[in-house]
Design a protein around this motif. Sequence first.
Motif, mmCIF file in Angstrom:
data_model
loop_
_atom_site.group_PDB
_atom_site.id
_atom_site.type_symbol
_atom_site.label_atom_id
_atom_site.label_comp_id
_atom_site.label_asym_id
_atom_site.label_seq_id
_atom_site.Cartn_x
_atom_site.Cartn_y
_atom_site.Cartn_z
ATOM 1 N N ARG A 20 -13.402 -2.313 -1.067
ATOM 2 C CA ARG A 20 -13.236 -2.444 0.381
ATOM 3 C C ARG A 20 -12.491 -3.714 0.776
ATOM 4 N NH1 ARG A 20 -14.405 2.423 2.921
ATOM 5 N NH2 ARG A 20 -16.007 3.477 1.682
ATOM 6 N N ASP A 21 -12.354 -4.654 -0.151
ATOM 7 C CA ASP A 21 -11.634 -5.883 0.152
ATOM 8 C C ASP A 21 -10.125 -5.742 -0.074
ATOM 9 O OD1 ASP A 21 -13.969 -7.251 0.831
ATOM 10 O OD2 ASP A 21 -14.355 -7.803 -1.264
ATOM 11 N N VAL A 22 -9.710 -4.598 -0.572
ATOM 12 C CA VAL A 22 -8.291 -4.348 -0.839
ATOM 13 C C VAL A 22 -7.754 -3.379 0.209
ATOM 14 C CG1 VAL A 22 -6.645 -3.380 -2.491
ATOM 15 C CG2 VAL A 22 -8.554 -4.767 -3.303
ATOM 16 N N ALA A 301 1.519 -6.516 -5.889
ATOM 17 C CA ALA A 301 0.978 -6.134 -4.586
ATOM 18 C C ALA A 301 -0.537 -6.325 -4.565
ATOM 19 C CB ALA A 301 1.338 -4.685 -4.276
ATOM 20 N N ARG A 302 -1.182 -5.978 -5.639
ATOM 21 C CA ARG A 302 -2.646 -6.109 -5.676
ATOM 22 C C ARG A 302 -3.070 -7.570 -5.643
ATOM 23 N NH1 ARG A 302 -6.424 -2.303 -6.457
ATOM 24 N NH2 ARG A 302 -8.526 -3.081 -6.855
ATOM 25 N N ASP A 303 -2.282 -8.443 -6.238
ATOM 26 C CA ASP A 303 -2.591 -9.878 -6.174
ATOM 27 C C ASP A 303 -2.616 -10.366 -4.724
ATOM 28 O OD1 ASP A 303 -2.816 -10.068 -8.901
ATOM 29 O OD2 ASP A 303 -0.783 -10.828 -9.227
ATOM 30 N N ASP A 304 -1.876 -9.662 -3.851
ATOM 31 C CA ASP A 304 -1.875 -9.985 -2.423
ATOM 32 C C ASP A 304 -2.850 -9.113 -1.636
ATOM 33 O OD1 ASP A 304 -0.097 -12.053 -2.579
ATOM 34 O OD2 ASP A 304 1.665 -10.842 -2.116
ATOM 35 N N GLY A 305 -3.725 -8.411 -2.359
ATOM 36 C CA GLY A 305 -4.776 -7.639 -1.695
ATOM 37 C C GLY A 305 -4.361 -6.272 -1.199
ATOM 38 N N ALA A 330 -1.081 -3.465 9.333
ATOM 39 C CA ALA A 330 -1.297 -3.166 7.917
ATOM 40 C C ALA A 330 0.035 -3.002 7.185
ATOM 41 C CB ALA A 330 -2.145 -1.909 7.774
ATOM 42 N N ASN A 331 0.973 -2.328 7.820
ATOM 43 C CA ASN A 331 2.291 -2.133 7.196
ATOM 44 C C ASN A 331 2.981 -3.465 6.926
ATOM 45 O OD1 ASN A 331 1.887 0.636 7.335
ATOM 46 N ND2 ASN A 331 3.018 0.849 9.258
ATOM 47 N N ASP A 332 2.812 -4.428 7.835
ATOM 48 C CA ASP A 332 3.402 -5.750 7.621
ATOM 49 C C ASP A 332 2.793 -6.437 6.401
ATOM 50 O OD1 ASP A 332 5.204 -5.555 9.665
ATOM 51 O OD2 ASP A 332 4.059 -6.759 11.098
ATOM 52 N N ARG A 333 1.506 -6.233 6.195
ATOM 53 C CA ARG A 333 0.861 -6.810 5.002
ATOM 54 C C ARG A 333 1.437 -6.190 3.735
ATOM 55 N NH1 ARG A 333 -5.438 -7.101 4.594
ATOM 56 N NH2 ARG A 333 -4.728 -7.797 2.530
ATOM 57 N N LEU A 334 1.663 -4.880 3.756
ATOM 58 C CA LEU A 334 2.269 -4.222 2.603
ATOM 59 C C LEU A 334 3.671 -4.762 2.346
ATOM 60 C CD1 LEU A 334 2.504 -1.809 0.494
ATOM 61 C CD2 LEU A 334 3.677 -0.616 2.360
ATOM 62 N N LEU A 335 4.487 -4.824 3.390
ATOM 63 C CA LEU A 335 5.865 -5.286 3.227
ATOM 64 C C LEU A 335 5.909 -6.723 2.724
ATOM 65 C CD1 LEU A 335 7.456 -3.717 6.441
ATOM 66 C CD2 LEU A 335 7.549 -2.832 4.093
ATOM 67 N N ALA A 336 4.990 -7.540 3.215
ATOM 68 C CA ALA A 336 4.920 -8.930 2.735
ATOM 69 C C ALA A 336 4.531 -8.969 1.261
ATOM 70 C CB ALA A 336 3.930 -9.723 3.580
ATOM 71 N N ALA A 337 3.574 -8.110 0.874
ATOM 72 C CA ALA A 337 3.130 -8.081 -0.523
ATOM 73 C C ALA A 337 4.252 -7.625 -1.455
ATOM 74 C CB ALA A 337 1.919 -7.159 -0.661
ATOM 75 N N LEU A 338 5.155 -6.796 -0.938
ATOM 76 C CA LEU A 338 6.289 -6.319 -1.742
ATOM 77 C C LEU A 338 7.523 -7.196 -1.594
ATOM 78 C CD1 LEU A 338 5.952 -2.456 -1.200
ATOM 79 C CD2 LEU A 338 5.314 -3.784 -3.221
ATOM 80 N N GLY A 339 7.391 -8.259 -0.794
ATOM 81 C CA GLY A 339 8.476 -9.228 -0.663
ATOM 82 C C GLY A 339 9.664 -8.746 0.136
#
Length: 347
Positions: A20-22, A301-305, A330-339
Amino acid sequence: MNPDAVRTAERVPHGGETDRDVLDFSANTNPSSPDSVDRVYTEALERSRRYPDDDYSAFRAAAGEFVDCEAERVIPTPGGLAAIRLAMETTLETGDEALVPYPSFGEYAREVELQGASPRFVPHDELFDVDDGTLEACALAVLCTPNNPTGEAADPDAVADFARRCERADTVLLVDEAFLGFTELPSAVRLESERVIVARSLTKLFGLPGLRAGFAVASSERRDALETARRAWSLGTPAAAVGAHCLRDDAFVRETRDRVDAERDRMRAALESRFDVFPSDAPYLLCDVGERAVEDVIDAARDDGVAIRDATTFRGLDSHVRVAVKDRAANDRLLAALGVLEDDDDD
């Protein structure tokens, strides 16, 4: 179901993150649900002290209105996959062949094999072009629209043409419309062919995958076979009540479609700066990571949650990941995690 096939079958990998933290972008479910779902569920839970009404008249009526067909054609099932299994159980016999697209939902081939039948694989974008001899040799053909994981929806006229070919070949066409509710496209239920079975899932569009609610739609004797074969009390009382409630929430569906369309376009533009991204009509995007290691992209990506889907588990894909389309934050978090997140001057 074939007992020998069950002994040799294996489970199929899926998306879905239990931590649940991811932030879970591996499963293509709506991050929102219609208003009053909690109230409807709670009221239905109290009624669960008795068996459900096996007629499911309210659920059938809501489902029929949603896909534009008569309520009596609707067969309630605990999720879209249950509808797929029911269709195959009532169609396939040991030794049969079934036309199965790839890359596509891995459960198709597994469910075919569990019936003692054999999948005949065809590229998903060549399904409509198979020759008559191939079609006649198969008891069943499967169409996924929009296709999972590639995301493109089939043209309704092409579906109708293929359904007519299936009818001439005496082949049942199973149309999996698990994600069609995210589009404005009409359901194949409009074809009203005895050779067409439609499988629908409620829980992706309405953000309740753990509820397990869906349905099949068929006509004439095919409908009667599905209705006879379905398990008694095939939907729990809460699933039936919440499902009917969600299916009638037109405003929620419109809002979801608008959001997914806008966010998918925005995400694709950003992701294309780093990956090859497939066109999509669905709430997900398939990305070819090229020479990068898929495992490295997923781990970063997982390292960024953020959890994303390893799409190399789909037949025919070897350098791909799949990401869901959620809400903007949420989409912004994904895009940030993928650089690939760019500054938005409007924010």
